[in-house]
Motif scaffolding. Structure first.
Motif, PDB file in Angstrom:
ATOM      1  N   LYS A 110      -1.868  44.390  21.665  1.00  0.00           N
ATOM      2  CA  LYS A 110      -0.859  44.583  22.545  1.00  0.00           C
ATOM      3  C   LYS A 110       0.615  44.067  22.230  1.00  0.00           C
ATOM      4  N   HIS A 123       1.578  43.196  19.484  1.00  0.00           N
ATOM      5  CA  HIS A 123       1.974  43.584  18.080  1.00  0.00           C
ATOM      6  C   HIS A 123       2.936  44.967  18.593  1.00  0.00           C
ATOM      7  N   GLY A 165      -6.613  40.432  21.571  1.00  0.00           N
ATOM      8  CA  GLY A 165      -6.607  40.662  20.200  1.00  0.00           C
ATOM      9  C   GLY A 165      -6.554  42.225  19.605  1.00  0.00           C
TER      10      GLY A 165
HETATM   11  P1  ADP Z   1      -3.157  41.196  21.704  1.00  0.00           P
HETATM   12  O1  ADP Z   1      -1.525  40.927  22.247  1.00  0.00           O
HETATM   13  O2  ADP Z   1      -3.419  42.480  22.168  1.00  0.00           O
HETATM   14  O3  ADP Z   1      -3.960  39.962  22.219  1.00  0.00           O
HETATM   15  P2  ADP Z   1      -2.236  41.017  18.990  1.00  0.00           P
HETATM   16  O4  ADP Z   1      -0.837  41.970  19.183  1.00  0.00           O
HETATM   17  O5  ADP Z   1      -1.538  39.503  19.136  1.00  0.00           O
HETATM   18  O6  ADP Z   1      -3.204  41.175  20.276  1.00  0.00           O
HETATM   19  O7  ADP Z   1      -2.767  41.147  17.789  1.00  0.00           O
HETATM   20  C1  ADP Z   1      -3.544  40.198  17.110  1.00  0.00           C
HETATM   21  C2  ADP Z   1      -3.536  40.175  15.762  1.00  0.00           C
HETATM   22  O8  ADP Z   1      -4.071  41.307  15.283  1.00  0.00           O
HETATM   23  C3  ADP Z   1      -1.925  40.109  15.361  1.00  0.00           C
HETATM   24  O9  ADP Z   1      -1.623  39.591  14.171  1.00  0.00           O
HETATM   25  C4  ADP Z   1      -1.579  41.689  15.141  1.00  0.00           C
HETATM   26  O10 ADP Z   1      -0.638  42.019  14.127  1.00  0.00           O
HETATM   27  C5  ADP Z   1      -3.021  42.022  14.514  1.00  0.00           C
HETATM   28  N1  ADP Z   1      -3.434  43.445  14.941  1.00  0.00           N
HETATM   29  C6  ADP Z   1      -4.160  43.871  16.055  1.00  0.00           C
HETATM   30  N2  ADP Z   1      -4.420  45.136  16.235  1.00  0.00           N
HETATM   31  C7  ADP Z   1      -3.777  45.660  14.793  1.00  0.00           C
HETATM   32  C8  ADP Z   1      -4.113  46.966  14.344  1.00  0.00           C
HETATM   33  N3  ADP Z   1      -4.538  48.086  14.866  1.00  0.00           N
HETATM   34  N4  ADP Z   1      -3.371  46.955  13.124  1.00  0.00           N
HETATM   35  C9  ADP Z   1      -2.863  45.925  12.488  1.00  0.00           C
HETATM   36  N5  ADP Z   1      -2.717  44.780  12.993  1.00  0.00           N
HETATM   37  C10 ADP Z   1      -3.159  44.549  14.180  1.00  0.00           C
END
Ligand code: ADP
Ligand code: MG
Length: 191
Positions: free
Chosen positions: A52, A54, A49
């Motif tokens: 990564k 994203h 979350g």
């Molecule tokens: P991970 O892949 O690390 O588990 P994600 O990239 O799927 O996390 O992020 C989870 C959600 O939160 C997605 O909808 C993402 O767009 C959003 N998100 C996470 N970090 C940020 C950030 N720093 N700014 C804006 N949105 C974010």
């Protein structure tokens, strides 16, 4: 169309203040895509979350806009496709087309799914094939020291793989809390 991102995310949508340890200048540099020309890898590490996927998608979207062939796939789907290709005796063809074809290959979620021995061997071949041939962006919730657990406890295979991945690589370690949980908390869904 190759990329098939699960959802479109951009660097503009990324809140750097909310992501501990993500160097904004580094991401700006990567978004110039010189790393793709240089066939370097980008490795995004951190707990669930934290953004990564994203960031991986955002770089992939940039590369697509720039006209590069980009392929996005989760580790779980990749392993399924590798096994299917092997069953259908078109493994070499799969490596050539699906693995070597794209200029940028994005492998999401290494470490969520523990791989069996045969699956680990297939995955290794992907990394070995791409080595110095084309960029990989990879995301994982595991720090490198724990990767062995995902690859059937195979220390030799894991270090040979990390060796290749890290030879020309930008490693970005993201710390902190899940963005999803933080949003839920802020909107009063969690206390
Ligand atoms: P991970 O892949 O690390 O588990 P994600 O990239 O799927 O996390 O992020 C989870 C959600 O939160 C997605 O909808 C993402 O767009 C959003 N998100 C996470 N970090 C940020 C950030 N720093 N700014 C804006 N949105 C974010
Ligand atoms: Mg993710």
């Amino acid at each position: 169309k190759l990329a098939t991102f699960p959802v479109v995310k951009t660097l503009e949508q990324f809140d750097f203040d909310a992501a501990a340890g993500v160097p904004q200048a580094k991401l700006q540099e990567l978004s110039g895509l010189a790393f793709v020309e240089r066939r370097e890898n980008v490795i995004l590490l951190g707990p669930s979350g934290v953004g990564k996927t994203h960031l991986a998608i955002a770089l992939g979207v940039r590369a697509t806009e720039r006209g590069y062939k980009v392929r996005f796939i989760t580790a779980a789907d990749l392993v399924m496709q590798l096994e299917k290709a092997q069953r259908e005796t078109r493994f070499e063809q799969y490596l050539r087309r699906a693995i070597l074809g794209p200029r940028l290959l994005i492998l999401d979620e290494i470490g969520y799914l523990p791989l069996k021995k045969e699956q680990s061997d297939l995955f290794f071949q992907v990394i070995a094939k791409r080595y110095e041939q084309g960029s990989v962006i990879l995301t994982s919730n595991l720090s490198f020291g724990d990767w062995q657990d995902t690859f059937d406890g195979n220390a030799a295979l894991t270090s040979a793989m990390l060796d290749r991945l890290l030879h020309h690589a930008h490693v970005i370690q993201i710390k902190g809390d899940s963005y999803r949980l933080r949003q839920a908390r802020q909107s009063g869904l969690l206390t």
